[in-house]
Design an enzyme around this catalytic site. Structure first.
Site, PDB file in Angstrom:
ATOM      1  N   ARG A 325       0.835  -1.246  -0.006  1.00 16.70           N
ATOM      2  CA  ARG A 325      -0.043  -0.035  -0.236  1.00 16.70           C
ATOM      3  C   ARG A 325       0.648   1.232  -0.168  1.00 16.70           C
ATOM      4  NH1 ARG A 325      -5.660   1.640   0.844  1.00 16.70           N
ATOM      5  NH2 ARG A 325      -6.226  -0.481   0.729  1.00 16.70           N
ATOM      6  N   GLU A 728      -9.788   6.005   7.012  1.00 21.86           N
ATOM      7  CA  GLU A 728      -8.497   6.275   7.089  1.00 21.86           C
ATOM      8  C   GLU A 728      -8.003   7.349   6.301  1.00 21.86           C
ATOM      9  OE1 GLU A 728      -6.467   1.955   6.557  1.00 21.86           O
ATOM     10  OE2 GLU A 728      -8.153   2.062   5.412  1.00 21.86           O
TER      11      GLU A 728
END
Ligand SMILES: Cc1cc2nc3c(=O)[nH]c(=O)nc-3n(C[C@@H](O)[C@@H](O)[C@H](O)COP(=O)(O)OP(=O)(O)OC[C@H]3O[C@@H](n4cnc5c(N)ncnc54)[C@H](O)[C@@H]3O)c2cc1C
Ligand code: FES
Ligand code: FES
Lengths: 778, 504
Positions: A325, A728
């Protein structure tokens, strides 16, 4: 049964409809102290309390583990080591390299070697200190540079490449390169790790665990005990915060509690105190980032290269996906036509790092934002102009380095609007003027964007289940695979069901996550909780609703489209019933009023071997402007004003979403400023309590804090009521705070160069950067 | 004490929980209030987030009778407060607030409506800190709210909704609250019936003689007179003196130390006195930081910030100035200003008193000029001289509730632009709180100017060789200590040099 429709009723929405700003479902319990966390659950008879004996060495063979004094201590009932584990001594979520109790070899300071169970917590904790241990020290790798040099990795290094970055950089008019260190972050959930295991008949176990991933806890406990998944049930009503820290790690805690319970036949609880929690459990990965970028006179990036080295610690844990990521987010909102990203996943003799809000994304984004600032300094431009110059396009320049075409790009629009509402240009001019006339205090400002990919990058995890019962009084029992850690997931999913069934939300019982109700659920993570579980619950609700429609149409002899659910009532042609009445009638007619729902995210497909495809269903966007003032004598800073514009799609609950934005922002600001993790030369963490590890406090919130949500932007994709994930992404808005500080520091040298500022920007880090700008050294 | 009221047993503690009498015998001297609440009373609302007074999840409110009559309410951290210290006091927990019918208290309802909880684990602690604010203050401004909540950490909300709730909670009480609990800011008013009744009940459980607990051979003494205290300390020179317990509590909860004999100073009224003479203010060793603060800042307003940043309200409500000075941590915040101002200590041993300058009290790391059987009775703070210029700077990673990396206090006297006297005292720079004697000497007689100061800054390297730790490196400490002298000079010439003063 009343006849004839009440017209007003149709105009009155149900309580808790989708889009309403409802308080958290447990808010009244939170404020009255009545919300039960794992440590508050009524303790079974004869409960044992567990404490752990932890390694004091970063890397050593255990020659002799003398536990006789521990066993002899007051109140001690049982002491367990790795040898006492009947099944698999591992809780690694992906790779089997995470022993529950260290088997003869310790790999970080704090690694648990044995567990003591006693009648009281104090007895267990005192006894745990009595072990006499002989170690044989082995070479330890404690920092990232050492790890890279020694090629000490938990997983193979990865490379993602598009175009020829080397050639593009050499051919570019300008280039800069550098290296920056970016610190980690402790989750610092207020409720520490905890589990309580209760033996049941026939060797079965019931485990209460504070976990984002009950399914994994269940499977891991079963494997550790040499049992099968069916023998273990895991329940979690709520966590006192998690932030990723309770994704993979609760399995270890639960396994130890379960081992004690299985061996002694007594219920057993393991609650880590704050120090043990911080020493023993993983954090956000710290990074060393090397970069090299070539660009033209306008600041447009021609070629870019990143080498990321991240501290994974002693095991792989979730580090593979986390570092993937990072690679996927080192473009942030920018089109990088020639790009090479190398990612090293370093093995160090420190605690195994793990998930934390953003899951590697923040570090990638930090890297490219740092680079953009350097470009602006090199060209003497406003960093915002350089940012804008490099934004992804909407019709061209819109393919990511991993070959996903961005279809929903709205970053330009967000930044334009924010620049205006935050008065960015005017303030920058004013601030420049201030700085020219201020010797000791310098102000800085920065606008940074966020584009964050939504979905688990591991495609198979993008699935969810729900279970719904309707009782004969028309009330509903709702269960799904998601977990509640404060984010308000349970409220949002209940809103979805309320909306679907058109009943007030207080007719719906929100229930604890429970592996016996919804099996094999993914962790509640990757911001996907509402997207996945909301959809699954919607499917379940629609299934029941459909059965009710079929029944009502038949029973009352009307067409199916004449059956309508409105505000706790059902209109069946000209007949009006309450929802409860219809439920009762349906039961009487032997219609099933229980249903499961299942959802899998469409469209995503992604090939990890080539790092290409569509890992993300969609992107969430946002941007923030932060302004700070910095003291050049001490390096202290204060955050003066923050403006945020964030995209939540069509919000399921604007109040909860606002909470995620504000909370995420402040948490991100902590990561980049006051939260510093320190280790001593023996590999021991020295910041393992709030006395030394400083998360933001109330007064760190800027006095002027302006948060707005982007209006009327439904998600392009068919997500649950066209909302967007919000857990997030807002954390990364706080990168603007770091860059505002960097901007203030740069003003010390008249913006002629870009300061080398390490994160977190503590007073010391800031003063060091300032001193360097002044040609000195600290 | 009226004779009709039987003297309470000297070996059992008595306190009021929500106004109801609780009497406990055989209390373990180091059992904490939080353990009592969670394990014995099953009042599970108060949480343990750290067991060291830093997170506020365990916050409760303690009431005592106020000097002016009525009740005085203070938030404290139950995780490090020993239960035995509650003797004679009244305790409120998060469970105390809700009405019997389930209706929420204004503080609670405001938090719900403002979305002030997410995971909710910090929430009971915030409720209690807000409750104390609600009762002690009317319409607080943002800075006062920040200050009141400085001891409560929330990892979820980012605080904004909690601040909003603090602003709005008064509105919920507006329409005729009937319960004392629901009436805002009554602490500054004439007490009414309900409060008077509670005060009377507190008086009923007050004892005149010492409390003496014995639990499995471990002792806890709470004398009430100075002479008794002096006698006990002489009798048990090895005993641990306990004042606010904000250091001692952590020995138990964090270091798991077993304390054998404890002598508690908090019930000795003579040690809680603040007195003034012509030349000094005398502060008893058991006066809390909260109570000492206004007296000190009244005389020295320059010390406002450092006291506001001293720990948090719940800690300051328990912690004593005497304990801070006696503990003598090299990073304690009260010592640098007290040293710079030339404070002295009155020490007592048996029947003997002696006064020594604070400078002479600290001999080395954790080593003090206290004889066995001797203790600190009070602290004398000289009154302000007319031409004094003073500053105290605290440098830490976080503004609120952090321990100093460096703390520097400077007291300066000028005559015609020349330094006649300067006292510079630092925390975080040595093994003890210490004055910068070389630098002071070099500055005396000099012109008070930036070049002159810059010239002698290197003297500080002779005064201090700081260490590196998680709070700062030795290098940083050295540089900042010097720079703070420059900051002080700039401020004496009228500049705003601190980010905390900027825009305020
Ligand atoms: C969360 C937290 C934050 C803190 N932040 C700060 C801060 O910002 N700045 C700072 O300076 N400090 C800070 N402290 C420490 C500070 O609270 C203590 O040093 C406090 O002042 C000690 O007072 P006390 O009454 O609690 O002492 P106690 O803990 O009761 O005692 C401290 C020591 O002094 C001795 N003692 C007490 N009274 C006497 C006496 N009369 N004569 C002789 N010896 C005596 C005790 O035996 C013990 O050794 C913090 C503590 C905590 C828990
Ligand atoms: S538990 Fe953290 S302050 Fe008491
Ligand atoms: S609501 Fe979770 S810590 Fe405050």
């Amino acid at each position: 049964m009343t006849m004839g429709a009440d017209k007003n009723r149709r105009d009155v929405p149900i309580r808790g409809a989708v889009g309403s700003a409802l308080p958290h479902d447990s808010a009244h319990l939170h404020v009255s102290g009545a919300a039960l966390y794992t440590d508050d659950i009524a303790e079974p008879r004869n409960l044992l309390h567990i404490a752990l004996g932890m390694s004091t060495r970063p890397h050593a063979r255990i020659h002799n583990l003398d536990l006789s004094k521990v066993l002899a201590a007051a109140g001690v009932v049982e002491v367990l080591t790795a040898e006492d584990i009947p099944g698999k001594n591992d809780f690694g979520p992906v790779i089997a390299d995470d022993p529950i109790l260290a088997p003869g070899l310790v790999q970080f300071v704090g690694q648990p070697m044995f567990a003591v169970a006693a009648d009281t917590v104090e007895q267990a904790r005192r006894a745990a200190r009595l072990a006499v241990i002989e170690y044989e020290d082995l070479d330890a790798i404690l920092d990232l540079d050492e790890a890279v040099a020694a090629k000490s990795f938990v997983l193979p290094s990865e490379k993602l490449q598009r175009g020829d970055s080397g050639a593009a950089i050499s051919a570019a008019t300008h280039s800069v390169s550098g290296r920056v260190r970016l610190g980690g972050q402790d989750q610092f959930y207020l409720e520490g790790q905890i589990a309580m295991a209760v033996p049941r008949e026939g060797g079965d176990l019931y485990v209460y665990s504070s976990t984002q991933h009950p399914g994994e806890v269940q499977h891991t406990v079963a494997a550790a005990l040499g049992k099968q998944n069916k023998d273990v049930i895991v329940e979690c009503r709520r966590m006192g915060g998690a932030f990723g820290g309770k994704e993979s790690q609760p399995a270890q805690i639960a396994c130890i509690a379960a081992l004690v319970a299985a061996r002694t036949g007594r219920a057993a609880k393991l609650r880590l105190d704050r120090d043990a929690d911080m020493i023993m459990t993983g954090k956000r990965h710290d990074f060393v980032i090397d970069y090299n970028v070539g660009f033209n006179d306008e600041g447009e990036i021609e070629g870019c290269e990143f080498t990321f080295a991240s501290r994974c610690g002693m095991s792989a844990d979730l580090s593979g996906a986390i570092n993937d990521r990072t690679m996927f987010h080192s473009d942030n909102a920018y089109y990088l036509k020639n790009i090479t990203i190398v990612s090293h996943r370093c093995k160090t003799n420190t605690v195994s790092n793990t998930a934390f809000r953003g899951f590697g994304g923040p570090q990638g984004m930090f890297a490219i934002e740092y680079v953009i600032d350097d470009i602006a300094a090199c060209l003497g431009k406003d960093p915002l102009d350089v940012r804008r110059r490099n934004f992804y396009g909407t019709t061209d320049r819109n393919v990511t380095p991993y070959q996903q075409t961005i279809e929903d790009n709205i970053i330009g629009e967000i930044v334009d609007q924010l620049e205006r509402t935050a008065d960015y240009r005017k303030r920058r001019a004013e601030l420049q003027n201030y700085n020219e006339n201020s010797r000791w205090l310098k102000r800085g400002i920065a606008l940074t964007p966020v584009k964050f990919g939504i979905s688990f990058t591991a495609t198979h995890l993008n699935q969810a289940g729900a279970l719904l019962h309707v009782y004969t009084d028309g009330t509903v029992h709702l269960n799904h695979g998601g977990t509640e850690m404060g984010q308000g997931l349970f409220t949002k999913v209940a809103q979805v069901v309320a909306e679907e069934l058109q009943i007030d939300i207080d007719r719906i019982k929100i229930t604890a996550s429970d592996t016996s109700k919804v099996p094999n659920a993914s962790a509640t993570a990757a911001s996907s909780g509402s997207d996945l579980n909301g959809k699954a619950a919607q499917v379940a609700a629609r299934t029941i609703k459909e059965r009710l429609i079929v029944f009502a149409a038949e029973h009352y002899g009307v067409r199916r489209d004449e059956v309508r659910f409105v505000n706790n009532h059902v209109y069946v042609g000209a007949t009006e019933l309450t929802f409860a009445e219809l439920a009762h009638q349906a039961w009487f007619a032997r219609i099933s009023l229980s249903a499961t729902g299942f959802y899998r995210t469409p469209k995503i497909n992604y090939n990890r071997a080539t790092f290409s495809g569509r890992p993300f269903y969609y992107f969430a966007y946002g941007a923030a402007v932060s302004e700070v003032v910095v003291d050049v004598l001490t390096g202290e800073h204060r955050l003066l004003r923050v403006d945020v514009l964030h995209d939540c799609g069509q919000s399921l609950n604007p109040a909860l979403d606002l909470g995620q934005i504000e909370g995420g922002f402040i948490q991100g600001a902590g990561w980049l400023t006051s939260e510093e993790l320190c280790w001593n030369t023996d590999g021991a963490l020295t910041t393992h309590a709030p006395s030394t590890y400083k998360i933001p406090a109330c007064s760190d919130l800027p006095v002027d804090f302006r948060i707005a949500m982007l209006e009327s932007h439904a998600n392009r994709e068919d997500t649950i009521y066209r909302s967007k994930a919000v857990g997030e992404p807002p954390l990364m808005l706080a990168i603007s705070v770091f860059h505002a500080i960097r901007d203030a520091v740069a003003s010390v040298g008249d913006h002629k160069s870009s300061p080398l500022l390490q994160a977190p920007a503590t007073p010391e880090a800031i003063l060091r950067a300032i001193t360097r700008m002044q040609g000195g050294d600290l | 004490m009226p004779q009709s009221q039987p003297e309470p047993a000297h070996d059992a503690i008595r306190f009021l929980l929500d106004g109801e009498l609780v009497e406990l015998a055989n209390v373990d001297p180091t059992r904490t209030v939080l353990q009592y609440l969670r394990e014995d009373k099953l009042r599970l609302g108060s949480k343990e987030g750290c067991a060291e007074g830093d997170c506020g999840a365990c916050t409760v409110v303690v009431a005592e009778t106020a000097a002016a009559g009525g009740l005085r309410l203070r938030a404290i951290n139950s995780c490090i407060q020993f239960l035995a210290t509650l003797d004679g006091k009244m305790l409120f927990t998060v469970e105390s607030l809700q009405k019997p019918g389930g209706e929420l208290h204004p503080v609670q309802q405001a938090l719900v409506d403002c979305h002030g909880s997410q995971c909710g684990f910090c929430t009971p602690g915030f409720v209690m800190s807000l409750f104390a604010l609600f009762k002690n203050s009317a319409a607080p401004e943002r800075r006062e709210i920040d200050a009141a909540l400085a001891g409560n950490l929330c990892r979820c909300t980012g605080y904004r909704p909690i601040i909003t709730a603090a602003e709005r909670m008064y509105g919920y009480a507006a329409n005729g609250a009937t319960r004392w609990l629901d009436q805002p800011n009554t602490c500054n008013e004439e007490p009414r019936d309900e409060e008077l009744q509670m005060t009377a009940r507190l008086k009923e459980i007050r004892r005149s003689r010492a409390l003496r607990l014995d639990s499995k051979g471990r002792q806890f003494y709470a004398p009430r007179s100075l002479d008794d205290l002096a006698a006990l300390v002489l009798q048990f020179p090895q005993a641990v003196l306990l004042a606010g317990g904000t250091d001692v509590g952590l020995w138990v909860t964090k270091q798991h130390r077993q304390l054998e004999t404890i002598i508690y100073t908090g019930q000795v009224s003579a040690l809680k006195r603040i007195a003034r003479s012509a030349s000094y203010i005398e502060i008893g060793a058991a006066v809390t930081v909260t109570d000492a603060m206004p007296v000190i800042t009244d005389e020295y307003p320059e010390l406002q910030e450092v006291f506001e940043r001293f720990a948090s309200p719940p800690i300051r409500n328990a912690a004593t100035l005497g304990g801070n000075v006696s503990n003598g941590s090299p990073i304690g915040d009260s010592m640098p200003p007290l040293l710079a101002l030339g404070a002295t200590l009155v020490l007592r041993k048996g029947e003997r008193n002696r006064e020594i300058p604070l400078d002479e009290f600290y001999l080395g790391y954790q080593e003090k000029a206290l004889e066995p059987g001797e203790f600190v009775e009070s602290l004398r703070l000289p009154k302000r001289t007319s031409d004094l210029q003073l500053a105290c700077y605290k440098i830490s990673k976080r503004f609120d509730q952090d321990i100093s990396a460096v703390c520097v206090a400077i007291a300066l006297q000028l005559d015609a632009g020349k330094v006649t006297d300067i006292r510079i005292a630092c925390g975080g720079m040595a093994a003890i709180p210490k004055r910068a004697e070389h630098c002071e000497a070099a500055l005396r007689g000099q012109e008070w100017s930036e070049p002159a100061i810059s010239n002698v800054l290197s003297e500080l390297d002779k005064d201090f060789s700081p260490i590196s730790d998680m709070r700062a490196s030795d290098q940083y400490r050295r540089v900042v200590c010097k720079n703070l002298l420059l900051r002080f000079h700039a401020e004496t010439s009228g500049a705003v040099v601190s980010v905390y003063d900027y825009g305020r």
